[in-house]
Enzyme design. Structure first.
Site, PDB file in Angstrom:
ATOM      1  N   CYS A   1      42.652  41.048  33.597  1.00 41.85           N
ATOM      2  CA  CYS A   1      42.974  41.720  34.870  1.00 41.85           C
ATOM      3  C   CYS A   1      43.886  40.889  35.758  1.00 41.85           C
ATOM      4  CB  CYS A   1      41.704  42.065  35.626  1.00 41.85           C
ATOM      5  SG  CYS A   1      40.737  43.256  34.741  1.00 41.85           S
TER       6      CYS A   1
ATOM      7  N   HIS B   1      41.598  50.889  38.975  1.00 40.50           N
ATOM      8  CA  HIS B   1      41.956  49.557  38.469  1.00 40.50           C
ATOM      9  C   HIS B   1      42.487  49.637  37.034  1.00 40.50           C
ATOM     10  CE1 HIS B   1      41.771  45.427  37.337  1.00 40.50           C
ATOM     11  NE2 HIS B   1      40.554  45.426  36.826  1.00 40.50           N
TER      12      HIS B   1
ATOM     13  N   CYS C   1      39.916  38.493  39.991  1.00 41.36           N
ATOM     14  CA  CYS C   1      39.064  37.993  38.900  1.00 41.36           C
ATOM     15  C   CYS C   1      39.498  38.649  37.591  1.00 41.36           C
ATOM     16  CB  CYS C   1      37.605  38.335  39.181  1.00 41.36           C
ATOM     17  SG  CYS C   1      37.346  40.115  39.361  1.00 41.36           S
TER      18      CYS C   1
END
Ligand code: CAA
Length: 432
Positions: free
Chosen positions: A95, A388, A418
């Site tokens: 990510c 996301h 994160c």
């Protein structure tokens, strides 16, 4: 500094573009990573008149990609009106992919290696790569090598019906077998984060995102794609009562202490983003805006495998280091963009920075980093509301923050993202 050491110069964020993010298996269910990243790039090119330009480098990536997309970003560039002489490369850091891509380009600009760069990312869980089983792969490879009928029959005889079961990627950590949500549930409990606090953060994300759309904040940050003009996960009408009624989605083994639901976790999402960076000279020569400086970035990783730290807590370490390097405190920021993988991630991160023991014993500091002014946190919404699409989140955040700082006309923003594998990338962005 030797005479040959290049001077460090500012890396400027000129602007960004993304397509609206869409919930998985929804509006973009037939779009590929290549379709979406190309669309994000096309929007950026049109916005800043980059047609025919040779950009210094395009760096982006996808967390989930098909093997045919081994050179995804270069293929996307070839599908746009950028000069075909524009080099491009894939980056992958779960990510944090978008952040790492943008940071690496900023460094190249600072060193004078390139004058302009486009960083970003894309992901789709609708078009996730489904691999054949190992047994079927071996059989097909043998069949491909077979040069006689008997060799072909021998290969085919190895086929077993169970080999037809496909291997789909999940959100599980390979080293622990736990999903990212189940990992976060452990951290959320360890930091005593309540269900109410998580639901309140989730609600604020939706309300802030909706308010930003209402004031047309995204007009020069988003281009419609496949008939979609707004993030499809956004629920402006969500309420604390509805959020409180949702069943736990993660940490179900925690019984009554399971607090993480579909409402306070990010949804699986499809989407793409791109950010244009350049030197001051490049921006001036091309009559382009200079929204903010990409000042610095830092990566960290934690040992979540042996339980030394929570899976998504690496940004706490990275922030301690970047603050020290830049001689700043946690309070020296006007905006905090903390990626909302889960509401519990943001709240655990904030709690850790406030905790004296954690800051002394884990981060090696003399005192706690302290609390932040919560009114400066994710003020235009974040991943809980927007969604996301893993690698695209960094580009969304950097472009949003640069515009916020430009609107304010001064100040500084902290980015914290994160990532799977116990990693995290953080950055400092400053108004010009
Ligand atoms: C990858 C990295 O490197 C680092 C990271 O970022 S870690 C994060 C990675 N991402 C993930 O792990 C994704 C996690 N999310 C998921 O797996 C899934 O979205 C999930 C399991 C949490 C939920 O999936 P789902 O069951 O399909 O959710 P969904 O059907 O949309 O919602 C369930 C209910 O909540 C409701 N709901 C969801 N959000 C809501 C909101 N904000 N307000 C009100 N209601 C809401 C829905 O309406 C639905 O209600 P009904 O049952 O009444 O219809």
């Amino acid at each position: 500094m030797s005479e040959k050491t290049p001077a460090i110069r500012p890396a400027v964020i000129i602007g960004g573009n993304r397509i609206p993010f869409a919930r998985s298996n929804g509006a973009y269910s037939t779009a590929s990573n290549q379709d979406m990243l190309t669309a994000a790039l096309d929007g950026l090119i049109a916005r800043f008149g980059l047609q025919g330009q040779r950009i210094g480098a395009v760096a982006a990536g996808a967390v989930l990609k098909h093997s045919k997309d081994f050179n995804l970003v270069r293929e996307c560039v070839l599908g746009t009106s950028l000069s075909a002489q524009t080099p491009a490369y894939d980056v992958q850091m779960a990510c944090a992919t978008g952040m790492e891509a943008i940071g690496s380009l900023a460094n190249k600009i600072k060193l004078g290696q390139i004058d302009s760069g486009i960083g970003g990312g894309v992901d789709t869980t609708s078009d996730a790569p489904i691999a054949v089983s190992e047994g079927l792969r071996e059989m097909l490879m043998e069949l491909n090598r077979a040069r006689s009928t008997s060799a072909r029959l021998k290969a085919l005889s190895k086929f077993r019906p169970r080999d037809l079961a496909p291997n789909a990627p999940g959100t599980g950590e390979p080293r622990t077998g736990l999903s990212m949500g189940d990992h976060q549930a452990i951290t959320t409990k360890a930091w005593n984060i309540t269900r109410e606090a998580q639901d309140e953060l989730a609600l604020a994300s939706h309300k802030n995102l909706a308010a930003a759309y209402d004031r047309n904040f995204f007009d020069d940050l988003i281009t419609p794609f496949a008939g979609v003009s707004k993030d499809t996960n956004m629920r402006a009408d969500s309420t604390l009562e509805k959020l409180a009624s949702l069943k736990p989605a993660f940490g179900k083994n925690l019984g009554a202490e399971a607090t993480m639901t579909a409402g306070n976790s990010t949804p699986l999402t499809d989407g793409a983003s791109a950010v244009l960076l350049g030197s001051e000279e490049y921006a001036r020569a091309n009559d382009l805006p200079m929204l903010a400086n990409f000042v610095d970035f830092e990566a960290a990783a934690v040992d979540f495998v042996h339980g030394a730290e929570g899976l998504l807590m690496a940004p706490t370490y990275a922030v301690a280091r970047i603050l020290e390097r830049n001689n700043l405190t946690l309070q020296d920021f006007d905006f905090y963009e903390i990626h909302e993988a889960f509401a519990g991630t943001v709240l655990s991160t904030l709690a850790a920075w406030e905790d004296m023991d954690f800051c002394k014993n884990k981060l090696g500091l003399d005192t706690a980093l302290g609390s932040i002014d919560r009114s400066k946190l994710n003020v235009n919404g974040s991943s809980l509301a927007a969604g996301h699409p893993f690698a695209a989140t960094g580009g969304r955040i950097v472009a949003t923050l640069a515009k916020m700082l430009h609107e304010k006309g001064s100040g500084r923003g902290l980015v914290s993202v994160c990532a799977a594998g116990g990693q995290g990338v953080v950055a400092i962005v400053e108004a010009r």
